[in-house]
Design a protein around this motif. Sequence first.
Motif, PDB file in Angstrom:
ATOM      1  N   ASN A 222       0.813  -1.212   0.000  1.00 51.23           N
ATOM      2  CA  ASN A 222       0.000   0.000   0.000  1.00 51.23           C
ATOM      3  C   ASN A 222       0.846   1.262   0.000  1.00 51.23           C
TER       4      ASN A 222
ATOM      5  N   LYS B 272       2.062   1.680  -3.489  1.00 50.36           N
ATOM      6  CA  LYS B 272       0.941   2.015  -4.375  1.00 50.36           C
ATOM      7  C   LYS B 272       0.448   3.427  -4.128  1.00 50.36           C
ATOM      8  N   ASN B 273       0.251   3.751  -2.846  1.00 48.26           N
ATOM      9  CA  ASN B 273      -0.315   5.056  -2.495  1.00 48.26           C
ATOM     10  C   ASN B 273       0.525   5.766  -1.442  1.00 48.26           C
TER      11      ASN B 273
ATOM     12  N   GLN C 134       7.824  -2.620  -6.984  1.00 46.44           N
ATOM     13  CA  GLN C 134       6.464  -3.012  -6.611  1.00 46.44           C
ATOM     14  C   GLN C 134       6.213  -4.473  -6.928  1.00 46.44           C
TER      15      GLN C 134
END
Lengths: 316, 211
Positions: free
Chosen positions: A226, A229-230, A248
């Motif tokens: 996460n 990703k963000n 990733q």
Amino acid sequence: MSAIRFENVSKQFANVGHTAVADATFAVAEGSFVVLLGPSGCGKTTLLKMVNRLIEPTSGVIYLDGQDSRAVDATTLRRQIGYVIQQIGLFPHMTVAENVAIVPDLLKWSKEDIAARVDEMLALVDLPPAQYRDRYPAQLSGGQQQRVGVARALAGDPKVILMDEPFGAVDAITRIGLQDALLQLQRRLHKTILFVTHDVEEALRLADKMVVMKDGRVHQYDTPFNILKNPANDFVRELVGADDMVRQLGLIRVEAAMQPLPPDFTHNGQPTIPQDSSLRQALSLLLGDGVTTLVVTDGAEPVGVLTLRQIQRYRE
Amino acid sequence: MLDLLHATWLYAQSHAAEFWGALADHLLLVAVSLSISMVISIPIGIWSSRGQRTVVIDAFSTFRVVPSIAVLFLAIPFFGLSRTSAIIALTLLAFPPILINTDAAYRTISPAIREAAVGMGMTAGQIWRRVETPLALPVMLAGIRTATVELVASATLAAFIGVGGLGLYVVRGFALYDISILLVGAIPVALLALFIDLTLSGVQRHIQVSV
Ligand SMILES: Nc1ncnc2c1ncn2[C@@H]1O[C@H](COP(=O)(O)OP(=O)(O)OP(=O)(O)O)[C@@H](O)[C@H]1O
Ligand SMILES: [Mg+2]
């Protein structure tokens, strides 16, 4: 219940302008591996040492198993918490066995129990007891000393283990080996581990969840995936290299992206990959072997297929 | 040269009872002043090691340059030509090496080792007994060794104020212009110092741990 819960924890050292740790609030679930990541001086060590009260917070409370950590006296508390420091800190005048026996001895275990425990711990960290028990720290390599440090921290059977850059001083290869060993240990023992590092790769590799810190503040607390990703802000994005796709892919397991076996599946020589490998490993196998499809296996059993297209799709 | 040694040997033989007595006095002076010195300076050294580099240590380092014979004469007005004066002078003489080494021994223990000890839940007393002191011992012992060797040599001075020891023969040889008598004192002192030095350095090596 959380194994460790930080509630508005701050630390201001006397005569220091800035705050070492500012208003940290987060909870560490029992049995999870949480990594504190951030640049030098951001307050990782300070935060860690407040757990076993080597440093007392200026304000805020730390709860261990739901109980205010100040409820018991500091030495009693510390005997229940494993602690590994970067400089290892083995006692040079004691043998490996004597070093590992420290906490069980402080806890007044019987001689037989301690001897058995020492051997068990040494075996656990891959140091055959018969060979290493009676050596002195100076007779071990750096990596072996680190293993003894870990064995020593585990010996009193603590539920919580604090590790402050435990693998900072060893070479890259030994480091990977020690990380693997630690992950395996964690899977077997289900300890709650709070682990400090400023090495992003190490953090991504080990963490169930990561605490990303800067200037004493917690900027993000989430799973590595996460966070990649963000990322919460530009600092986090840059620190973890969130724009690095290969990085990733290193965090996504093959089984998450694979397709089930087609009904007419026959295995005619495609390369195989275990289902708990990362997409990064899958990608390198695909590119290296110049094939379009991999067979995903659980043990020896084929359970799915993976193509380059599925990897691409998963990224989006 | 050989004649001289022969004369020394004959003199020692003809004064055998006196010689053994002087040797015993000598060793007693050393033992008493060393013990008092250790009892006082080791605790001070441990205490001072916990602070910043201190006035105490600097003061004693300076004190080292004061010759023991001067201390001896300073003590005489208070304690007369007595064994007490000699013991006070010798005790003071042994202070600096023991104190300085004790301070250094505890001061140089790695902070990582202390932190590991505290972090595992050892109490201050346990850390002192089981970690710090064993690690400090070799360096402390080196100080005690230096002190003892200095004491064995300096205890010779006691004879100048008539309280015995092997210095007796040095004083007598000097008075009679007879080197062979002087050597009855000087040779055993030298051998004794050498013997103690070697023994203690052996012990030191034995307890030394490689860090
Ligand atoms: N005992 C102390 N007294 C005063 N200031 C301190 C003390 N310990 C740490 N600090 C300060 O608090 C801040 C955080 O230090 P801390 O050791 O927690 O950083 P860190 O994230 O562990 O860094 P590193 O990766 O270099 O180990 C720093 O600015 C440091 O100078
Ligand atoms: Mg640190």
